[in-house]
Design a protein around this motif. Structure first.
Motif, short mmCIF file in Angstrom:
data_model
loop_
_atom_site.label_atom_id
_atom_site.label_comp_id
_atom_site.label_asym_id
_atom_site.label_seq_id
_atom_site.Cartn_x
_atom_site.Cartn_y
_atom_site.Cartn_z
N TYR A 17 0.81 -1.22 0.00
CA TYR A 17 0.00 0.00 0.00
C TYR A 17 0.84 1.27 0.00
CZ TYR A 17 -3.91 -3.06 1.23
OH TYR A 17 -4.85 -4.04 1.23
N LEU A 18 2.15 1.14 0.23
CA LEU A 18 3.01 2.32 0.28
C LEU A 18 3.02 3.08 -1.06
CD1 LEU A 18 6.01 0.91 2.33
CD2 LEU A 18 4.32 2.58 3.10
N ASN A 19 2.72 2.38 -2.14
CA ASN A 19 2.67 3.03 -3.46
C ASN A 19 1.56 4.07 -3.55
OD1 ASN A 19 4.74 1.35 -4.40
ND2 ASN A 19 3.28 -0.24 -4.96
N PHE A 20 0.60 3.99 -2.66
CA PHE A 20 -0.56 4.88 -2.72
C PHE A 20 -0.50 6.01 -1.69
CE2 PHE A 20 -1.80 0.60 -4.05
CZ PHE A 20 -2.18 0.86 -5.36
N LYS A 21 0.65 6.18 -1.03
CA LYS A 21 0.73 7.14 0.07
C LYS A 21 0.45 8.58 -0.35
CE LYS A 21 5.74 7.48 -0.06
NZ LYS A 21 6.97 7.18 0.63
N THR A 22 0.67 8.91 -1.61
CA THR A 22 0.39 10.28 -2.06
C THR A 22 -1.10 10.50 -2.35
OG1 THR A 22 0.88 9.69 -4.35
CG2 THR A 22 2.69 10.59 -3.03
N HIS A 23 -1.87 9.45 -2.30
CA HIS A 23 -3.29 9.52 -2.64
C HIS A 23 -4.22 9.39 -1.43
CE1 HIS A 23 -2.07 9.30 -6.82
NE2 HIS A 23 -1.36 8.23 -6.53
N VAL A 24 -3.64 9.38 -0.24
CA VAL A 24 -4.45 9.21 0.96
C VAL A 24 -4.18 10.33 1.96
CG1 VAL A 24 -4.63 6.69 0.70
CG2 VAL A 24 -2.73 7.66 2.00
N THR A 25 -5.03 10.43 2.95
CA THR A 25 -4.86 11.46 3.98
C THR A 25 -3.66 11.15 4.87
OG1 THR A 25 -6.35 10.27 5.45
CG2 THR A 25 -7.34 11.95 4.03
N GLY A 26 -3.23 12.12 5.63
CA GLY A 26 -2.06 11.97 6.49
C GLY A 26 -2.17 10.83 7.47
N ASP A 27 -3.34 10.68 8.07
CA ASP A 27 -3.49 9.60 9.05
C ASP A 27 -3.37 8.23 8.40
OD1 ASP A 27 -6.06 10.07 7.86
OD2 ASP A 27 -7.00 8.95 9.50
N ILE A 28 -3.94 8.08 7.23
CA ILE A 28 -3.87 6.79 6.55
C ILE A 28 -2.44 6.54 6.06
CG2 ILE A 28 -4.73 5.41 4.61
CD1 ILE A 28 -6.74 5.88 6.96
N ARG A 29 -1.76 7.58 5.62
CA ARG A 29 -0.36 7.45 5.21
C ARG A 29 0.49 6.96 6.39
NH1 ARG A 29 -0.26 11.54 2.27
NH2 ARG A 29 -0.10 13.11 3.89
N GLU A 30 0.31 7.56 7.56
CA GLU A 30 1.07 7.15 8.74
C GLU A 30 0.66 5.75 9.19
OE1 GLU A 30 3.71 8.62 10.18
OE2 GLU A 30 3.54 9.97 8.47
N TYR A 31 -0.62 5.46 9.12
CA TYR A 31 -1.12 4.13 9.48
C TYR A 31 -0.46 3.06 8.60
CZ TYR A 31 -4.32 0.17 9.97
OH TYR A 31 -4.85 -1.08 10.17
N ILE A 32 -0.43 3.29 7.31
CA ILE A 32 0.18 2.34 6.38
C ILE A 32 1.67 2.17 6.70
CG2 ILE A 32 0.85 1.96 3.97
CD1 ILE A 32 -1.89 3.24 3.19
N ALA A 33 2.35 3.27 7.00
CA ALA A 33 3.78 3.19 7.33
C ALA A 33 4.00 2.35 8.58
CB ALA A 33 4.35 4.59 7.52
N ILE A 34 3.20 2.57 9.60
CA ILE A 34 3.32 1.79 10.85
C ILE A 34 3.02 0.32 10.59
CG2 ILE A 34 2.20 1.38 13.08
CD1 ILE A 34 1.92 4.49 13.29
N MET A 35 1.94 0.07 9.87
CA MET A 35 1.53 -1.31 9.63
C MET A 35 2.46 -2.04 8.66
SD MET A 35 -0.78 -1.58 11.84
CE MET A 35 -1.46 -3.19 11.49
#
Length: 160
Positions: A17-35
Motif C-alpha cells: 500500500y506504500l505506493n498509494f501514500k500520495t493519494h491518501v490522507t495523512g493519518d492513513i499514510r502514517e497508518y500504512i507506514a506503521i503497519m
C-alpha cells in the motif's frame, strides 16, 4: 499466510500500500507506514521477541505520535491496541523473551543498554519515554533487578 505454534492466520502485506501514500490522507499514510513495518517484520513470533529492544521503543514512539497527531482517525483503535502491546513488551517483555530473566530476576542486558541509550537523548514531550525514564531510574537504583518496587511501578503504570 503465517503460522505460529500450529495455527495459521492471514497477514496483510501493508508495504504494497506504500505506493498509494500520495493519494491518501495523512493519518492513513502514517497508518500504512506503521503497519508496513509490522507486516514486514512482526515484533514477536511464538511469543518471543524477534526485533531489538531499541526497535520496540522506536515503534512504540511512532504509534504514540500517531495517537497524538490523529486522535479522530478511524484507525485510532487499531493503533492504540498495537501501542498497548508495545508498551507491555517494553516493560514486561514477552513470555519467551522476558524483560527480567526468570532465573535471576535481572533485567535483560540488551534491553538495559537499549533503553538507556534512548533515554540519553531528549525524552521531553513523550509520556511513553517519561514512564520509561522513571522505570529505568527505579530499576537502576535496584541494580536492574526485579524487586517489589519495580513490580509495583509496573502494576501501577502499565497494568496488564
Amino acid at each position: 499466510m503465517e503460522t505460529a505454534e500450529g495455527s495459521f492466520f492471514p497477514v496483510i502485506d501493508y508495504s504494497s500500500y506504500l505506493n498509494f501514500k500520495t493519494h491518501v490522507t495523512g493519518d492513513i499514510r502514517e497508518y500504512i507506514a506503521i503497519m508496513a513495518v509490522e507486516s514486514n517484520l512482526p515484533m514477536s513470533k511464538d511469543n518471543g521477541l524477534v526485533i531489538a529492544w531499541a526497535d520496540v521503543v522506536s515503534r512504540a514512539l511512532s504509534q504514540e505520535a500517531f495517537i497524538a497527531d490523529y486522535p479522530r482517525s478511524n484507525r485510532i483503535a487499531t493503533i492504540k491496541t498495537l501501542y498497548k502491546s508495545y508498551e507491555t513488551a517494553t516493560f514486561y517483555g514477552l513470555n519467551n523473551t522476558p524483560l527480567f530473566h526468570y532465573d535471576n530476576l535481572e533485567m535483560d542486558l540488551e534491553a538495559e543498554k537499549a533503553y538507556n541509550a534512548v533515554l540519553a537523548k531528549d525524552t521531553s514531550g513523550s509520556p511513553y519515554l517519561e514512564k520509561l525514564s522513571a522505570f529505568m531510574k527505579l530499576a537502576k537504583a535496584d541494580d536492574y533487578k526485579l524487586t517489589g518496587e519495580v513490580e509495583a511501578y509496573r502494576k501501577e503504570n502499565i497494568p496488564l
